[in-house]
Design a protein around this motif. Structure first.
Motif, PDB file in Angstrom:
ATOM      1  N   GLU A 145      14.418  -3.915  -0.360  1.00 24.89           N
ATOM      2  CA  GLU A 145      15.244  -3.127   0.556  1.00 24.89           C
ATOM      3  C   GLU A 145      14.831  -3.306   2.016  1.00 24.89           C
ATOM      4  N   ILE A 146      13.565  -3.640   2.246  1.00 27.88           N
ATOM      5  CA  ILE A 146      13.078  -3.781   3.619  1.00 27.88           C
ATOM      6  C   ILE A 146      13.216  -5.213   4.125  1.00 27.88           C
ATOM      7  N   GLN A 147      13.353  -6.158   3.218  1.00 25.68           N
ATOM      8  CA  GLN A 147      13.355  -7.569   3.601  1.00 25.68           C
ATOM      9  C   GLN A 147      14.474  -7.937   4.592  1.00 25.68           C
ATOM     10  N   PRO A 148      15.708  -7.395   4.457  1.00 25.97           N
ATOM     11  CA  PRO A 148      16.733  -7.725   5.462  1.00 25.97           C
ATOM     12  C   PRO A 148      16.347  -7.256   6.862  1.00 25.97           C
ATOM     13  N   LYS A 149      15.652  -6.131   6.957  1.00 24.91           N
ATOM     14  CA  LYS A 149      15.245  -5.612   8.267  1.00 24.91           C
ATOM     15  C   LYS A 149      14.157  -6.489   8.879  1.00 24.91           C
ATOM     16  N   LEU A 150      13.275  -6.997   8.031  1.00 27.87           N
ATOM     17  CA  LEU A 150      12.255  -7.904   8.539  1.00 27.87           C
ATOM     18  C   LEU A 150      12.897  -9.221   8.985  1.00 27.87           C
ATOM     19  N   LEU A 151      13.881  -9.698   8.226  1.00 28.77           N
ATOM     20  CA  LEU A 151      14.598 -10.914   8.604  1.00 28.77           C
ATOM     21  C   LEU A 151      15.267 -10.740   9.963  1.00 28.77           C
ATOM     22  N   ARG A 152      15.869  -9.586  10.175  1.00 22.73           N
ATOM     23  CA  ARG A 152      16.499  -9.301  11.473  1.00 22.73           C
ATOM     24  C   ARG A 152      15.460  -9.284  12.591  1.00 22.73           C
ATOM     25  N   LEU A 153      14.296  -8.704  12.311  1.00 21.84           N
ATOM     26  CA  LEU A 153      13.229  -8.675  13.305  1.00 21.84           C
ATOM     27  C   LEU A 153      12.804 -10.089  13.685  1.00 21.84           C
ATOM     28  N   LEU A 154      12.693 -10.969  12.689  1.00 22.28           N
ATOM     29  CA  LEU A 154      12.254 -12.336  12.944  1.00 22.28           C
ATOM     30  C   LEU A 154      13.323 -13.160  13.658  1.00 22.28           C
ATOM     31  N   GLN A 155      14.591 -12.964  13.273  1.00 20.16           N
ATOM     32  CA  GLN A 155      15.668 -13.790  13.829  1.00 20.16           C
ATOM     33  C   GLN A 155      16.181 -13.274  15.163  1.00 20.16           C
ATOM     34  N   GLU A 156      16.444 -11.962  15.211  1.00 17.71           N
ATOM     35  CA  GLU A 156      17.092 -11.385  16.391  1.00 17.71           C
ATOM     36  C   GLU A 156      16.127 -10.659  17.313  1.00 17.71           C
ATOM     37  N   SER A 173       0.788  -1.230   0.000  1.00 19.85           N
ATOM     38  CA  SER A 173       0.000   0.000   0.000  1.00 19.85           C
ATOM     39  C   SER A 173       0.819   1.277   0.000  1.00 19.85           C
ATOM     40  N   LEU A 174       2.122   1.195   0.347  1.00 19.41           N
ATOM     41  CA  LEU A 174       2.930   2.404   0.497  1.00 19.41           C
ATOM     42  C   LEU A 174       4.242   2.278  -0.273  1.00 19.41           C
ATOM     43  N   SER A 175       4.903   3.430  -0.479  1.00 22.27           N
ATOM     44  CA  SER A 175       6.232   3.421  -1.077  1.00 22.27           C
ATOM     45  C   SER A 175       7.213   2.767  -0.121  1.00 22.27           C
ATOM     46  N   ARG A 176       8.397   2.415  -0.640  1.00 16.79           N
ATOM     47  CA  ARG A 176       9.378   1.732   0.203  1.00 16.79           C
ATOM     48  C   ARG A 176       9.694   2.528   1.461  1.00 16.79           C
ATOM     49  N   GLU A 177       9.948   3.826   1.310  1.00 15.00           N
ATOM     50  CA  GLU A 177      10.344   4.657   2.444  1.00 15.00           C
ATOM     51  C   GLU A 177       9.222   4.769   3.465  1.00 15.00           C
ATOM     52  N   LEU A 178       7.992   5.006   2.981  1.00 11.78           N
ATOM     53  CA  LEU A 178       6.865   5.142   3.893  1.00 11.78           C
ATOM     54  C   LEU A 178       6.513   3.814   4.553  1.00 11.78           C
ATOM     55  N   GLU A 198      -0.108  -9.453   2.428  1.00 11.18           N
ATOM     56  CA  GLU A 198       0.554  -9.478   1.119  1.00 11.18           C
ATOM     57  C   GLU A 198       2.067  -9.262   1.262  1.00 11.18           C
ATOM     58  N   ILE A 199       2.648 -10.088   2.096  1.00 15.05           N
ATOM     59  CA  ILE A 199       4.081  -9.975   2.378  1.00 15.05           C
ATOM     60  C   ILE A 199       4.934 -10.295   1.157  1.00 15.05           C
ATOM     61  N   GLY A 200       4.367 -10.980   0.182  1.00 11.59           N
ATOM     62  CA  GLY A 200       5.105 -11.289  -1.041  1.00 11.59           C
ATOM     63  C   GLY A 200       5.460 -10.060  -1.847  1.00 11.59           C
ATOM     64  N   ASP A 201       4.795  -8.921  -1.570  1.00  9.23           N
ATOM     65  CA  ASP A 201       5.073  -7.661  -2.262  1.00  9.23           C
ATOM     66  C   ASP A 201       5.973  -6.739  -1.452  1.00  9.23           C
ATOM     67  N   LEU A 202       6.551  -7.256  -0.380  1.00 11.54           N
ATOM     68  CA  LEU A 202       7.446  -6.442   0.442  1.00 11.54           C
ATOM     69  C   LEU A 202       8.690  -6.056  -0.362  1.00 11.54           C
ATOM     70  N   PRO A 203       9.039  -4.756  -0.436  1.00 11.95           N
ATOM     71  CA  PRO A 203      10.217  -4.338  -1.211  1.00 11.95           C
ATOM     72  C   PRO A 203      11.485  -5.029  -0.733  1.00 11.95           C
ATOM     73  N   ALA A 212      12.944 -17.432  -6.872  1.00 14.09           N
ATOM     74  CA  ALA A 212      13.652 -17.789  -8.104  1.00 14.09           C
ATOM     75  C   ALA A 212      13.846 -16.585  -9.010  1.00 14.09           C
ATOM     76  N   GLU A 213      12.884 -15.658  -8.978  1.00 14.60           N
ATOM     77  CA  GLU A 213      12.965 -14.446  -9.808  1.00 14.60           C
ATOM     78  C   GLU A 213      13.835 -13.367  -9.182  1.00 14.60           C
ATOM     79  N   GLY A 214      14.297 -13.586  -7.949  1.00 16.31           N
ATOM     80  CA  GLY A 214      15.134 -12.603  -7.270  1.00 16.31           C
ATOM     81  C   GLY A 214      14.344 -11.480  -6.629  1.00 16.31           C
ATOM     82  N   ALA A 215      13.034 -11.650  -6.507  1.00 18.56           N
ATOM     83  CA  ALA A 215      12.191 -10.595  -5.931  1.00 18.56           C
ATOM     84  C   ALA A 215      11.940 -10.803  -4.443  1.00 18.56           C
ATOM     85  N   PHE A 216      12.374 -11.967  -3.925  1.00 19.72           N
ATOM     86  CA  PHE A 216      12.154 -12.251  -2.509  1.00 19.72           C
ATOM     87  C   PHE A 216      13.353 -13.022  -1.980  1.00 19.72           C
TER      88      PHE A 216
END
Length: 454
Positions: free
Chosen positions: A251-262, A203-208, A244-249, A293-297
Motif C-alpha cells: 500500500e505504501i509502495q506507490p507513494k514511495l514511487l511518487r517520491l522517487l519519480q516526482e 518495524s511498524l504497521s502499514r499505517e504507522l 529492508e525496503i523489500g518488506d515495504l507494504p 514475481a510473487e506480486g509482493a513488490f
C-alpha cells in the motif's frame, strides 16, 4: 524547520503560523508560556517565537526557563511595545533575535533565513562531534577495507555513485554491513553535512510506517493527536535510508514511487502536495526480482530503485578478509576492556575458518566481543567462544577438509547445510540430488534458497 509560536494573541499567532507554513515549514501555536513549555516537553522544535507580553506572564521569564531546559533551541522575541531596552534585555537573556509587532513579511523572512543558518551550523557541529566520538570509540567497521576482489568492486561502485544524486540499492544477507555502507556513501557524498535519516521498513504497521515516512495531520488515524512531520521532512536536503525496503507494504509502495519519480509526497490525512529534496538509499536482504514475481513488490518501483545496485557478498565468500577482520575486532574490544592480547591461537584461526558465519560481520563482531570478555589468557582460544565455534575437528579445515562432521560440535542445521552442498556438488542434476536425499525437488529448491545456493 519546526517552529513553536508562544503568543496570547490568537489572531497574530495564527497569522504567524500561516506565514511560516507558507514558507514551507511547520508551525504550532501555544497561547501561554506554561502551555508552550508543556508542548516543548512533548515534541521537538527547531526554533521558538516568543512574545514578551503574555498577559499575566512575562515573556522574558519564560525565555529564561526555556534557556534553562532547552538551551539548544534558538528563541526570537517579539512585542507590540518594543524598545531598545527590552531588546537588549531579551538578547542578554539568550534570545537570538528580536522583532517588533507588527512586522513586515520581508523582515520575518530575514529572521527565518538567519534561523536556518543557525540550524545548519548546529547540524554541522553535531556531525563533527559524532565523528570525534566515533574516532574515540575506534569504530572498527572495515567497510572500505576489503581485500576480496568482489567486495572491493562493490565499494568502488558505491564510492563513484556517492558523488551523484542517483538512488542506490544495496543488497546482501543480514549482517553484511548494508547500513554501514549506506552511511559511508552519505559521508563520501556532496550531502555529507546534511541529515542522514533511517527508516526500518519492517518495524511498524502499514499505517504507522506511512506516518513515519511521510508524516500525518491530527485526527488522520486513531492516536494522531497532533500534526507530525515524517522522516522525509527530517531528511530534507540529505539522505533517506530505507532499511529492508523489500518488506515495504504494497500500500505504501506507490507513494514511495511518487517520491522517487516526482519528488512529491503528501502527509497522511492531508491533500497538500509537498516537495521533497532527499537522496534515497535502499537496502534489502530479499531477492526483489522474486518479490516482484510473487506480486509482493511493484515492478515499476523495483526498476526505479535499480539505478545503482550492488550486492555485498557474505563473509563466507570473503575468506581472505575473515582473519583480518577478526584481528581488527580483537584490537577494538581489547582496548574497550583495557586488556592486551597476543592475537588468536592457531586452534581459534582454524575454528574461525571452519565456521560458515550465517550472521556475517555482525556475528563475527559479537563472537570476538564475547571471546575478549571470557578469555583468561593472553590469546583467544576456541573455549572462549560460544559452543558452536568450538570445533574439535577444526584442524581439518586447515587441510581443506569439510569442518562439519557427524558427531562434531555443530547444529543440525549446519550439518544439513553441509550435506546438501556436498550432494548437490557431486550430482549432475537437481532431480538426482533430490532422489538421493529422499525429498522432492520443490523441497530441495526451498532448502537451496535458504542456504544461498540459487
Amino acid at each position: 524547520m519546526d517552529f513553536l509560536i508562544i503568543d496570547d494573541d490568537k489572531t497574530f499567532r495564527d497569522a504567524t503560523c500561516f506565514l511560516i507554513e507558507d514558507a514551507g515549514h511547520y508551525a504550532e501555536g501555544a497561547e501561554s508560556g506554561e502551555l508552550g513549555l508543556t508542548t516543548l516537553k512533548e515534541d521537538k522544535f527547531d526554533a521558538i517565537l516568543l512574545d514578551v507580553n503574555l498577559g499575566r506572564e512575562n515573556g522574558l521569564d519564560v525565555l529564561m526557563e526555556i534557556q534553562k531546559q532547552y538551551p539548544q533551541i534558538p528563541v526570537v522575541m517579539f512585542t507590540a511595545q518594543g524598545n531598545v531596552k527590552t531588546a537588549v534585555e531579551a538578547m542578554r537573556r539568550g534570545a537570538v533575535d528580536f522583532l517588533e509587532k507588527p512586522f513586515q513579511r520581508e523582515q520575518f523572512l530575514t529572521v527565518l533565513a538567519r534561523l536556518q543558518r543557525l540550524r545548519s551550523m548546529s547540524r554541522q557541529i553535531e556531525q563533527l562531534e559524532q565523528e570525534v566520538n566515533d574516532t574515540k570509540a575506534q569504530n572498527p567497521e572495515p567497510i572500505f577495507d576489503f581485500t576480496t576482489t568482489a567486495m572491493r568492486e562493490v565499494m568502488d561502485v558505491l564510492l563513484r555513485a556517492a558523488k551523484t544524486p542517483a538512488t542506490i540499492l544495496i543488497c546482501g544477507e543480514s549482517g553484511t554491513g548494508k547500513s554501514v555502507a549506506a552511511r559511508a556513501v552519505h559521508r563520501q557524498s556532496h550531502l555529507a553535512d546534511k541529515p542522514f535519516v533511517t527508516v526500518s521498513c519492517p518495524s511498524l504497521s502499514r499505517e504507522l510506517l506511512e506516518s513515519e515516512l511521510f508524516g500525518h495531520v491530527r485526527g488522520s488515524f486513531t492516536g494522531a493527536v497532533k500534526d507530525h512531520w515524517g522522516k522525509v521532512k527530517a531528511a530534507e536536503g540529505g539522505t533517506l535510508f530505507l532499511d529492508e525496503i523489500g518488506d515495504l507494504p504494497l500500500e505504501i509502495q506507490p507513494k514511495l514511487l511518487r517520491l522517487l519519480q516526482e519528488r512529491e509526497y503528501e502527509r497522511l490525512g492531508e491533500n497538500v502536495t509537498r516537495q521533497a529534496d532527499v537522496r534515497v538509499i535502499g537496502a534489502t536482504n530479499r531477492d526483489l526480482k522474486k518479490r516482484v514475481a510473487e506480486g509482493a513488490f511493484r515492478e515499476d518501483l523495483y526498476f526505479r530503485l535499480n539505478v545503482i545496485t550492488v550486492e555485498i557478498p557474505p563473509l563466507r565468500e570473503c575468506e581472505a578478509d575473515l582473519l583480518r577482520f577478526a584481528e581488527l575486532y580483537l584490537k577494538h574490544f581489547a582496548a574497550q576492556c583495557g586488556r592486551q592480547f597476543d592475537g588468536l591461537s592457531s586452534e581459534t584461526v582454524a575454528s574461525l575458518r571452519a565456521h560458515s558465519w550465517p550472521g556475517n560481520l555482525r556475528e563475527l563482531r559479537n563472537a570476538i566481543e564475547r571471546a575478549v570478555i571470557m578469555a583468561r589468557g593472553g590469546k583467544l582460544f576456541p573455549e572462549d567462544f560460544s559452543i558452536e565455534l568450538r570445533r574439535p575437528n577444526a584442524a581439518a579445515a586447515v587441510n581443506g577438509e569439510s569442518p562439519v562432521q557427524v558427531g562434531s560440535f555443530t547444529s543440525l542445521e549446519k550439518l544439513e547445510e553441509a550435506h546438501l552442498r556436498k550432494i548437490i556438488e557431486r550430482t549432475s542434476s537437481l532431480s538426482d540430488a533430490a532422489e538421493i536425499l529422499g525429498i522432492d525437488q520443490a523441497t530441495l529448491y526451498r532448502k537451496r534458497k535458504k542456504i544461498g545456493l540459487e
